[in-house]
Write an enzyme that holds these catalytic residues in place. Structure first.
Site, short mmCIF file in Angstrom:
data_model
loop_
_atom_site.label_atom_id
_atom_site.label_comp_id
_atom_site.label_asym_id
_atom_site.label_seq_id
_atom_site.Cartn_x
_atom_site.Cartn_y
_atom_site.Cartn_z
N SER A 214 1.00 -1.11 -0.11
CA SER A 214 -0.32 -0.33 0.03
C SER A 214 1.15 1.16 -0.12
CB SER A 214 -0.59 -0.09 1.21
OG SER A 214 -1.28 1.20 1.63
N HIS B 252 -1.36 -1.31 -4.05
CA HIS B 252 -2.87 -0.80 -3.28
C HIS B 252 -2.59 0.79 -3.45
CE1 HIS B 252 -5.75 -2.17 -1.01
NE2 HIS B 252 -5.89 -1.28 0.08
N ASP C 41 -4.67 3.55 -1.77
CA ASP C 41 -5.97 3.82 0.01
C ASP C 41 -6.44 5.22 -0.43
OD1 ASP C 41 -5.79 1.92 1.13
OD2 ASP C 41 -3.99 1.58 1.10
N MET D 197 -9.12 8.16 0.34
CA MET D 197 -9.87 8.47 1.30
C MET D 197 -10.79 9.72 1.68
SD MET D 197 -7.13 7.25 4.85
CE MET D 197 -6.42 5.39 4.18
N HIS E 170 -8.48 0.93 -3.92
CA HIS E 170 -9.65 0.80 -2.19
C HIS E 170 -10.19 2.58 -2.00
CE1 HIS E 170 -9.57 -0.17 1.87
NE2 HIS E 170 -10.87 -0.14 1.63
N MET F 266 -11.84 4.26 0.08
CA MET F 266 -12.80 4.69 1.68
C MET F 266 -13.78 6.10 1.57
SD MET F 266 -9.76 2.74 3.43
CE MET F 266 -8.50 2.89 1.73
N MET G 251 -11.20 -5.96 5.67
CA MET G 251 -10.27 -5.08 6.77
C MET G 251 -9.86 -5.87 7.82
SD MET G 251 -9.85 -2.80 4.54
CE MET G 251 -9.07 -1.67 5.54
N PHE H 271 -6.14 4.77 8.64
CA PHE H 271 -4.98 4.96 9.04
C PHE H 271 -3.84 3.38 8.91
CE2 PHE H 271 -7.31 7.69 11.19
CZ PHE H 271 -6.72 8.66 11.21
N GLY I 271 -0.27 1.63 9.90
CA GLY I 271 0.84 1.52 11.33
C GLY I 271 -0.10 0.60 12.41
N ASP J 234 -6.53 -6.52 4.32
CA ASP J 234 -5.78 -5.38 4.37
C ASP J 234 -5.75 -4.47 5.86
OD1 ASP J 234 -5.19 -2.60 3.75
OD2 ASP J 234 -6.75 -2.07 2.24
N GLY K 217 -2.44 -4.62 9.30
CA GLY K 217 -1.52 -4.53 10.10
C GLY K 217 -1.37 -5.99 9.74
N GLY L 113 0.99 -2.23 3.90
CA GLY L 113 1.89 -0.99 3.65
C GLY L 113 3.11 -0.57 4.63
N SER L 114 3.14 -0.32 6.24
CA SER L 114 4.38 -0.57 6.46
C SER L 114 4.89 -1.72 7.21
CB SER L 114 3.76 0.27 8.66
OG SER L 114 2.91 -0.30 8.56
C1 DX5 Z 1 -6.05 1.36 6.14
C2 DX5 Z 1 -5.64 1.35 5.25
C3 DX5 Z 1 -4.57 -0.35 4.39
C4 DX5 Z 1 -3.64 0.63 5.63
C5 DX5 Z 1 -2.83 -0.94 5.70
O1 DX5 Z 1 -7.32 2.05 6.19
O2 DX5 Z 1 -7.15 0.68 3.04
O3 DX5 Z 1 -4.51 -0.48 2.83
O4 DX5 Z 1 -2.66 1.11 4.27
O5 DX5 Z 1 -1.96 -0.81 6.57
P1 DX5 Z 1 -0.95 -1.32 6.98
O6 DX5 Z 1 -0.07 -2.36 6.10
O7 DX5 Z 1 0.02 -0.29 7.61
O8 DX5 Z 1 -1.49 -1.79 8.00
ZN ZN Z 2 -6.76 -0.16 1.99
#
Ligand code: DX5
Ligand code: ZN
Length: 232
Positions: free
Chosen positions: A12, A37, A39, A41, A70, A72, A141, A147, A149, A177, A179, A199-200
């Protein structure tokens, strides 16, 4: 896009360097990422703002493979065409984003793009049963969206298992998606997931200047998932 259930890793870019999205996308793809991916928002459906279709259009030439968008955002329908023409391959909307998810999925399919359905941690899968013929992906999810992380929510694992049974042999990806790390990837893969957003975990492991760290982390997550799942 051909369908199979091989484990796919989708970094992500929410966790990437926002001033270098093009280079970040190229770096993670060169290091073995399967999908990118993205995101989106809106500060309304989720308490954070990222970027819109213009950013997707700008990074598209830097993504060789699948751009997995994705959304949101609420409402969704007025923006579907914009994300489709920006070059998304998959457009995922949230079940919770409005009263007419069926119409939203129809509108996504009408653009010729793959349709994804995302469900929040507090949402059950009953409604998904009525939408199986109109989706190419379910995004479970494992954090509350908004967010990167955040901590993985373990209660979602049973949901993934039930969803996998519900999907049977239909060509529908189960994407997870939130953690995802080497520690949580095996849990979701064993329960039936095939696409892992990270992501992180990925972007904290390297940089555009030192991309080998991205590759090492992608391989570690993939290997942990494949071992947990057994033979493909
Ligand atoms: C959260 C996002 C995720 C997020 C995942 O709202 O949809 O895609 O970036 O990030 P990590 O992998 O850091 O949880
Ligand atoms: Zn996402």
């Amino acid at each position: 896009m051909t369908f199979d259930r091989r484990i796919r890793i989708a970094p992500s870019i929410l966790a990437a360097d926002f001033a270098a999205f093009g280079a970040e996308c190229r770096a993670v793809e060169d290091q073995g990422a399967d999908w990118i991916h993205v995101d989106v928002m809106d500060g309304h459906f989720v308490p954070n703002i990222t970027f819109g279709p213009q950013m997707c259009r700008a990074i598209r030439p830097h993504v060789r493979g699948v751009m997995d968008v994705h959304l949101m955002i609420a409402p969704v329908d007025p923006y579907i065409e914009a994300f489709a023409s920006a070059g998304a391959d998959i457009i995922t909307a949230h079940l919770e984003a409005g009263p007419h998810i069926h119409r939203t999925l129809q509108a996504i399919r009408a653009t010729g793009k793959k349709a994804g359905l995302a469900i929040n941690p507090g949402t059950g899968i009953d409604a998904v049963a009525h939408l199986l013929d109109m989706i190419d992906l379910v995004c479970v999810m494992t954090v509350n969206p908004g967010f990167g992380g955040q901590k993985f929510i373990h209660s979602q694992i049973d949901k993934i298992r039930s969803l996998r049974a519900m999907i049977g042999d239909r060509p529908i990806h189960i994407e997870i998606d939130g953690g995802i790390t080497e520690d949580t990837a095996p849990l979701v893969a064993a329960a039936g997931a095939d696409v892992l957003v990270a992501g992180s975990a990925v972007f904290s492991a390297g940089s555009v200047a030192a991309p080998e760290g991205y590759g090492a982390r992608i391989r570690a997550i993939r290997a942990a998932a494949e071992v947990a799942r057994g033979a493909p």
